[in-house]
Each structure stands twice: as structure tokens, then as C-alpha cells.
Scaffold this active site. Structure first.
Site, mmCIF file in Angstrom:
data_model
loop_
_atom_site.group_PDB
_atom_site.id
_atom_site.type_symbol
_atom_site.label_atom_id
_atom_site.label_comp_id
_atom_site.label_asym_id
_atom_site.label_seq_id
_atom_site.Cartn_x
_atom_site.Cartn_y
_atom_site.Cartn_z
ATOM 1 N N CYS A 156 9.076 8.136 -1.481
ATOM 2 C CA CYS A 156 7.674 8.361 -1.105
ATOM 3 C C CYS A 156 7.546 8.855 0.324
ATOM 4 O O CYS A 156 6.525 9.413 0.701
ATOM 5 C CB CYS A 156 6.892 7.072 -1.304
ATOM 6 S SG CYS A 156 7.650 5.686 -0.478
ATOM 7 N N GLY A 160 3.623 2.583 -6.618
ATOM 8 C CA GLY A 160 3.722 3.584 -7.674
ATOM 9 C C GLY A 160 2.780 4.731 -7.391
ATOM 10 O O GLY A 160 2.390 4.958 -6.244
ATOM 11 N N THR A 203 -2.214 5.491 -11.062
ATOM 12 C CA THR A 203 -2.015 4.120 -11.565
ATOM 13 C C THR A 203 -2.670 3.136 -10.606
ATOM 14 O O THR A 203 -3.325 2.175 -11.031
ATOM 15 C CB THR A 203 -0.504 3.797 -11.693
ATOM 16 O OG1 THR A 203 0.167 4.909 -12.256
ATOM 17 C CG2 THR A 203 -0.265 2.571 -12.540
ATOM 18 N N GLU A 209 0.840 0.439 -2.604
ATOM 19 C CA GLU A 209 1.652 1.438 -1.889
ATOM 20 C C GLU A 209 1.784 2.626 -2.817
ATOM 21 O O GLU A 209 2.477 2.544 -3.831
ATOM 22 C CB GLU A 209 3.037 0.869 -1.560
ATOM 23 C CG GLU A 209 3.031 -0.359 -0.676
ATOM 24 C CD GLU A 209 2.462 -0.098 0.699
ATOM 25 O OE1 GLU A 209 2.465 1.064 1.150
ATOM 26 O OE2 GLU A 209 1.968 -1.054 1.323
ATOM 27 N N GLU A 268 2.684 -3.604 3.834
ATOM 28 C CA GLU A 268 3.818 -4.478 3.560
ATOM 29 C C GLU A 268 4.610 -4.590 4.858
ATOM 30 O O GLU A 268 4.239 -4.014 5.880
ATOM 31 C CB GLU A 268 4.673 -3.882 2.443
ATOM 32 C CG GLU A 268 3.933 -3.789 1.119
ATOM 33 C CD GLU A 268 4.822 -3.339 -0.033
ATOM 34 O OE1 GLU A 268 5.574 -2.370 0.135
ATOM 35 O OE2 GLU A 268 4.732 -3.961 -1.110
ATOM 36 N N ASN A 305 12.015 4.922 -8.313
ATOM 37 C CA ASN A 305 12.779 5.769 -7.388
ATOM 38 C C ASN A 305 13.786 4.995 -6.538
ATOM 39 O O ASN A 305 14.873 5.481 -6.254
ATOM 40 C CB ASN A 305 11.830 6.597 -6.511
ATOM 41 C CG ASN A 305 10.927 5.734 -5.674
ATOM 42 O OD1 ASN A 305 10.600 4.617 -6.055
ATOM 43 N ND2 ASN A 305 10.528 6.229 -4.531
HETATM 44 P P1 NDP Z 1 3.819 4.835 -11.747
HETATM 45 O O1 NDP Z 1 2.517 4.628 -11.098
HETATM 46 O O2 NDP Z 1 3.843 5.629 -12.996
HETATM 47 O O3 NDP Z 1 4.528 3.464 -12.087
HETATM 48 C C1 NDP Z 1 4.816 2.452 -11.158
HETATM 49 C C2 NDP Z 1 4.952 1.141 -11.901
HETATM 50 O O4 NDP Z 1 3.696 0.798 -12.469
HETATM 51 C C3 NDP Z 1 5.923 1.183 -13.068
HETATM 52 O O5 NDP Z 1 6.539 -0.074 -13.201
HETATM 53 C C4 NDP Z 1 5.016 1.485 -14.225
HETATM 54 O O6 NDP Z 1 5.542 1.150 -15.467
HETATM 55 C C5 NDP Z 1 3.821 0.619 -13.861
HETATM 56 N N1 NDP Z 1 2.578 1.007 -14.512
HETATM 57 C C6 NDP Z 1 2.247 2.189 -15.088
HETATM 58 N N2 NDP Z 1 0.997 2.128 -15.605
HETATM 59 C C7 NDP Z 1 0.530 0.883 -15.343
HETATM 60 C C8 NDP Z 1 -0.692 0.209 -15.605
HETATM 61 N N3 NDP Z 1 -1.690 0.789 -16.263
HETATM 62 N N4 NDP Z 1 -0.837 -1.063 -15.171
HETATM 63 C C9 NDP Z 1 0.149 -1.669 -14.486
HETATM 64 N N5 NDP Z 1 1.340 -1.099 -14.240
HETATM 65 C C10 NDP Z 1 1.535 0.177 -14.638
HETATM 66 O O7 NDP Z 1 4.758 5.466 -10.631
HETATM 67 P P2 NDP Z 1 6.242 5.929 -10.824
HETATM 68 O O8 NDP Z 1 7.085 4.855 -11.398
HETATM 69 O O9 NDP Z 1 6.184 7.256 -11.484
HETATM 70 O O10 NDP Z 1 6.707 6.074 -9.290
HETATM 71 C C11 NDP Z 1 6.534 7.212 -8.555
HETATM 72 C C12 NDP Z 1 5.314 7.083 -7.664
HETATM 73 O O11 NDP Z 1 5.447 5.974 -6.808
HETATM 74 C C13 NDP Z 1 5.144 8.272 -6.754
HETATM 75 O O12 NDP Z 1 3.798 8.669 -6.735
HETATM 76 C C14 NDP Z 1 5.544 7.740 -5.395
HETATM 77 O O13 NDP Z 1 4.972 8.383 -4.317
HETATM 78 C C15 NDP Z 1 5.106 6.331 -5.478
HETATM 79 N N6 NDP Z 1 5.853 5.525 -4.523
HETATM 80 C C16 NDP Z 1 5.201 5.026 -3.428
HETATM 81 C C17 NDP Z 1 5.881 4.303 -2.465
HETATM 82 C C18 NDP Z 1 5.173 3.709 -1.305
HETATM 83 O O14 NDP Z 1 5.735 2.803 -0.692
HETATM 84 N N7 NDP Z 1 3.998 4.162 -0.933
HETATM 85 C C19 NDP Z 1 7.330 4.061 -2.586
HETATM 86 C C20 NDP Z 1 7.906 4.613 -3.788
HETATM 87 C C21 NDP Z 1 7.176 5.321 -4.710
HETATM 88 P P3 NDP Z 1 6.210 2.321 -16.375
HETATM 89 O O15 NDP Z 1 7.455 2.700 -15.677
HETATM 90 O O16 NDP Z 1 6.422 1.686 -17.669
HETATM 91 O O17 NDP Z 1 5.196 3.448 -16.431
#
Ligand code: NDP
Length: 483
Positions: A282, A226, A230, A248, A461, A150
């Protein structure tokens, strides 16, 4: 078609498999570049390179590490417009937003941590009459940084900058959906003559590259941003290996508006906090609670403002909402809008895919959507949607609204709108949330702790918190006779 490469041992390299994944421009729905489909062999190479670089990098003085990171910050700044355009094409976000928020913040992340490390200090305790204790904070070694789609460069640098400043070597994985600016940063690191292997970027799928980073025994800490699911999986893998973890995760952030708020400022900021970056931040507000006496007036004004938001080609200056990040994500958001209808919600504006003409006719656009009439505990109001969708609800008492706000499993951020100082403090202290903004939103001081409670994450963080996370403490106790 442009190919993205991994950055391992100071060089841009192809994935060992030779395989690539399609990378889409969400504004057009077209494939426009290829991302390495790396696997555990590439992660292994990255860990080897990072381990080799660690003795040199960790022993370099903080001032020297600062110099290197400042050099990278300068290069990112010099390339701000190119990076902003790339970020816009990769994510679908308006280019204007990327050039005002995403890329300047990436510059700031490097500058902040480059200089923070010079001011970082540790504790000293005198055990009266017997000993002195001092605490060393030493870099951990090789650490893993995994970031989402994002705010790609913004969040990628928010992790790698403190990790590197503290003297660690990094194996990082950006989201495979938005890899471009991390690739461009790799090239800037080469230009900045970053020592080989200090930063390694391995592109590819979360379940292959990400999972291997999480499980790798030589990677001693994982910083992850993320989704909550996950995050749960990562925590379960990392726990038996006793890795340090910073998570996070998602949010379902409330905005609580009292009748005595400064009306115009509240209205304007709530439109922004709900729809900035297509609601894919987020920290975006997704549930707006409005005190009864101003409910009707606020609802009508809010809907009118939302109707006037311009959804359009992300590369055009006037565009306020661009495309959402992928077709899959667009369908997920639309399915939540259908769910809201099933749950009895009334769509006050928006509610469907936005079809543009010209080059964006196949893009993944969604109308900014406002929903009314849902109960606080229905699925639409409990689950993270992460798109341009917000619900509004009236409330009568402080107690009632705190119950609504705290009813979700998440606890990342909240906003409170009131001119009553005592109420602001009272409500802020009772909100189950890692961050509370009063009469503002996204006003960030990078020294403050950043993170969530409940299912929104673990650890903080920001500021010295991140430097503490990326270092191991060691207490040295020296017995001194006749002290
Ligand atoms: P994901 O959890 O799908 O992915 C985040 C990252 O983790 C990506 O690089 C993804 O790779 C990787 N990933 C996925 N599966 C695994 C695994 N099994 N082991 C290790 N790494 C993995 O989240 P999104 O990318 O869809 O992001 C959106 C989410 O992030 C939302 O829920 C949002 O709220 C949260 N978010 C939280 C923030 C915070 O600061 N609290 C800030 C921004 C977002 P790949 O892309 O290949 O799946």
C-alpha cells in the site's frame, strides 16, 4: 492436498459446512491447498470461545500477557525460513523478500506490542482543590481483525499483537487468497500454550466470514486493512452499531523528486519503492514526479534500472519480482496498462504479462512497467493499480507538483527527494498524506502513527495509537474535601 483448518477455542477445526475453497500458488497457477469456506456458524463459535476466554485473559497481568506473546514471537522466529517459503508460495512474492521483510516484521510486531503493553500508561488530572481524576484504559472485549493478501503474516500480526497485548480476545480473518501463514501461526499458538479462545482464526470469504465479523453485535471493534470500497462498506455497517473502527485502506502514493536530490540514492530507492513486492504494498510509489532539469536523465536511468530487474521463480534466490497474487489481480493490472495506452500513455518498458518457462510457465507474472506522457488527472494516475506499474511526469514548480500530488482521492504516503531542508519541511507539511518520507522510503519506526487521510482510511495504527484503539477509556473522578 494440504488442508487448512480454522483455529477456534484453542483447537484446529474443520469449517462447519465441511466445504473448502481452492488455494492457488500464483507462481505456477496450480491449486496447492484447501482453505475452509467458513460461514456465520464458524464465526459464532469463534465469538463464543473468545467471550469465554475474555475474563481470564483481560485480568492477566500485562507481564504475563507479554510472556505469552514473546513466546509466540520466538516460535515464529525459530520457524522463519519455513514461514518465509510458505508466504512466498501463497502470495507469489520472492522468498528472499519474505525472509528479509515479512516474517522478521511479524516477529517484531509481537515483540514490540508484548513489551509496549508493559510501558503503556494513562493520564491523571488534579482538579485543583477539589478532586483527582485518573483514566483507566480497559480492554474492549472481543474484537475483529481483518487483513489483506499483500503482506499476509506481517499485517495479520500488526493487528492481532496490539489487540491481544491490550487484553482483548480476537476473532481474526486473513485473506482467503493467502491463508497459509495465519494457519501456521495457529499451530505455533498451540505450541506456545496460548489459552484457549484468546485468539481465533476463521478462514473464508470476505463477504461471508468478514461480513459476519463486521456485523456481529458482540464484536465491539473492527480493525481492517484492505481496499477502499470494502472499507466504505464496513464503515456503513459498523456505524449504526457504534463499533470502534480502524480502517487502513488504499493509496496512490506520489514520489516528488527535486533536481537537488542525492541522485544515486534517489534512483535506487525509487526503483525499490515502485516495484518491491511486485508493487503490491500500500506504500509503494505509483506516481513519480521529477523536476524538469533532471527529468530526461532520471527517466533514462530509471528505465534502464527497471529493465534489469529480474522477474522469476519466487523460490529462486536471484529473483527480484515474483508473481502477482492471483489471475484476477493480474488481469486487473493488465487492464490498467491498456487504459494507460488509451489515455495516451507511452510504455517505456514492460507493459505485458511475463511468460516464464519450466514450473512457472502458467504463473501470473507481469513485467515491471514504466509509463510516460499521461496527465496528472487521468484515471491511470488517479486510481489504485496495486501492481508493478508506475507513471512518471515532469514538473516545474513546487506549487504545481503539490497540486499533482494532492489531486487524488487517496492520502496514505508520499516521498520527497531534496537536499534543501526548508523545502523538505514545507512540502511535507503541505502534502495531503498520513505519512511522508524525506529522502527515504519504508523506513519504519513502529512507535510512529501509521495510517492515511482522505480515502486512505480512518484512525492510526502503530505505537501507543494501536493500544489506545484496542482499549476503552474510563475517567474516574474522586472528590476529595480539603485537597
Ligand atoms: P479487500 O478489501 O478486498 O480485502 C481485505 C480483507 O477484507 C480480506 O480479508 C477480504 O476477504 C476481506 N473482505 C472483503 N469483503 C469484505 C466484507 N464485505 N466484509 C468484511 N471483510 C471483507 O482488499 P485486498 O485483500 O484486495 O487488499 C488489497 C487492498 O488493501 C489494496 O487496496 C491496498 O491498498 C490495501 N492495503 C492497505 C494497507 C494500508 O495499511 N493502508 C496495507 C495493505 C493493503 P477476501 O480475501 O475473502 O475478499
Amino acid at each position: 492436498m494440504e488442508k487448512i483448518f480454522n483455529y477456534i477455542g484453542g483447537k484446529l477445526v474443520e469449517p462447519i459446512s465441511g466445504q473448502y475453497l481452492d488455494n492457488y500458488d500464483p507462481a505456477t497457477g496450480k491449486i496447492y491447498s484447501l482453505t475452509p469456506d467458513s460461514d456465520e456458524r464458524d464465526v459464532e463459535k469463534a465469538v463464543e470461545a473468545a467471550s469465554k476466554a475474555f475474563p481470564y485473559w483481560s485480568k492477566l497481568s500485562p507481564e504475563k500477557r507479554c510472556e505469552k506473546l514473546l513466546k509466540i514471537a520466538d516460535l515464529v522466529n525459530q520457524n522463519l525460513e519455513i514461514l518465509a517459503e510458505a508466504e512466498s508460495i501463497d502470495t507469489g512474492k520472492p522468498k528472499s523478500l519474505a525472509s528479509q521483510v515479512d516474517i522478521p516484521r511479524a516477529v517484531l510486531n509481537f515483540r514490540f506490542y508484548a513489551t509496549a503493553i508493559i510501558h503503556f500508561s494513562s493520564e491523571f488530572y488534579e482538579t485543583t482543590g477539589q478532586a483527582i481524576n485518573y483514566t483507566l484504559r480497559q480492554p474492549i472485549g472481543v474484537v475483529g481483525c481483518i487483513s489483506p493478501w499483500n503482506l499476509p503474516l506481517y499485517l495479520f500480526t500488526w493487528k492481532i499483537a496490539p489487540a491481544l497485548a491490550a487484553g482483548n480476545c480476537v476473532v481474526a480473518k486473513p485473506s482467503e487468497i493467502t491463508p497459509m501463514t495465519a494457519f501456521m501461526l495457529s499451530k505455533l499458538c498451540i505450541e506456545a500454550e496460548m489459552p484457549e479462545g484468546v485468539l481465533n482464526v476463521v478462514h473464508g470469504l470476505g463477504q461471508k466470514v468478514g461480513a459476519h465479523i463486521v456485523k456481529h453485535p458482540q464484536i465491539r471493534a473492527i480493525s481492517f486493512t484492505g481496499g477502499t470500497q470494502t472499507g466504505k462498506w464496513i464503515a456503513a455497517q459498523a456505524a449504526p452499531l457504534f463499533k470502534k473502527l480502524s480502517l487502513e485502506l488504499g493509496g496512490k502514493n506520489p514520489s516528488i523528486i527535486f533536481s537537488d536530490c542525492e541522485y544515486e540514492k534517489t534512483l535506487e530507492t525509487n526503483v525499490r519503492s515502485s516495484f518491491m513486492n511486485q508493487g503490491e504494498i500500500c506504500l509503494c510509489s505509483s506516481r513519480i514526479f521529477i523536476e524538469k532539469p533532471i527529468y530526461e536523465r532520471f527517466r533514462n536511468d530509471f528505465v534502464q534500472r527497471v529493465k534489469s530487474l529480474r522477474v522469476g521463480d519466487p523460490l529462486e534466490k536471484e529473483t527480484e519480482l515474483g508473481a502477482v497474487v492471483s489471475e484476477t489481480h493480474m488481469n486487473k493490472i493488465l487492464s490498467y496498462i491498456s487504459l494507460a495506452r488509451e489515455e495516451g500513455g507511452e510504455i517505456l518498458t514492460g507493459g505485458k504479462r511475463s511468460i516464464l518457462s519450466g514450473r512457472c510457465q502458467n504463473g501470473y507474472f507481469i513485467e515491471p512497467t514504466v509509463i510516460e506522457g499521461l496527465s496528472f488527472d487521468c484515471r491511470t494516475n488517479q486510481e489504485e493499480i496495486f501492481g508493478p506499474v508506475v507513471t512518471i511526469q515532469p514538473f516545474e514548480t513546487e506549487e504545481e507538483v503539490l497540486n499533482y500530488a494532492n489531486s487524488v482521492s487517496y492520502g496514505l504516503s508520499a516521498t520527497v527527494w531534496t537536499e534543501n531542508l526548508s523545502r523538505a519541511h514545507r512540502v511535507a507539511s503541505r502534502l495531503e498524506s498520513g505519512i511522508v518520507w524525506v529522502n527515504s522510503w519504508l523506513l519504519r519506526d513502529l512507535r510512529t502513527p501509521f495510517g492515511g487521510v482522505k480515502n486512505s482510511g480512518l484512525g492510526r495504527e502503530g505505537g501507543f495509537e494501536a493500544l489506545r484503539f484496542f482499549t476503552e477509556e474510563k475517567n474516574v473522578c474522586i472528590k476529595i474535601d480539603n485537597l
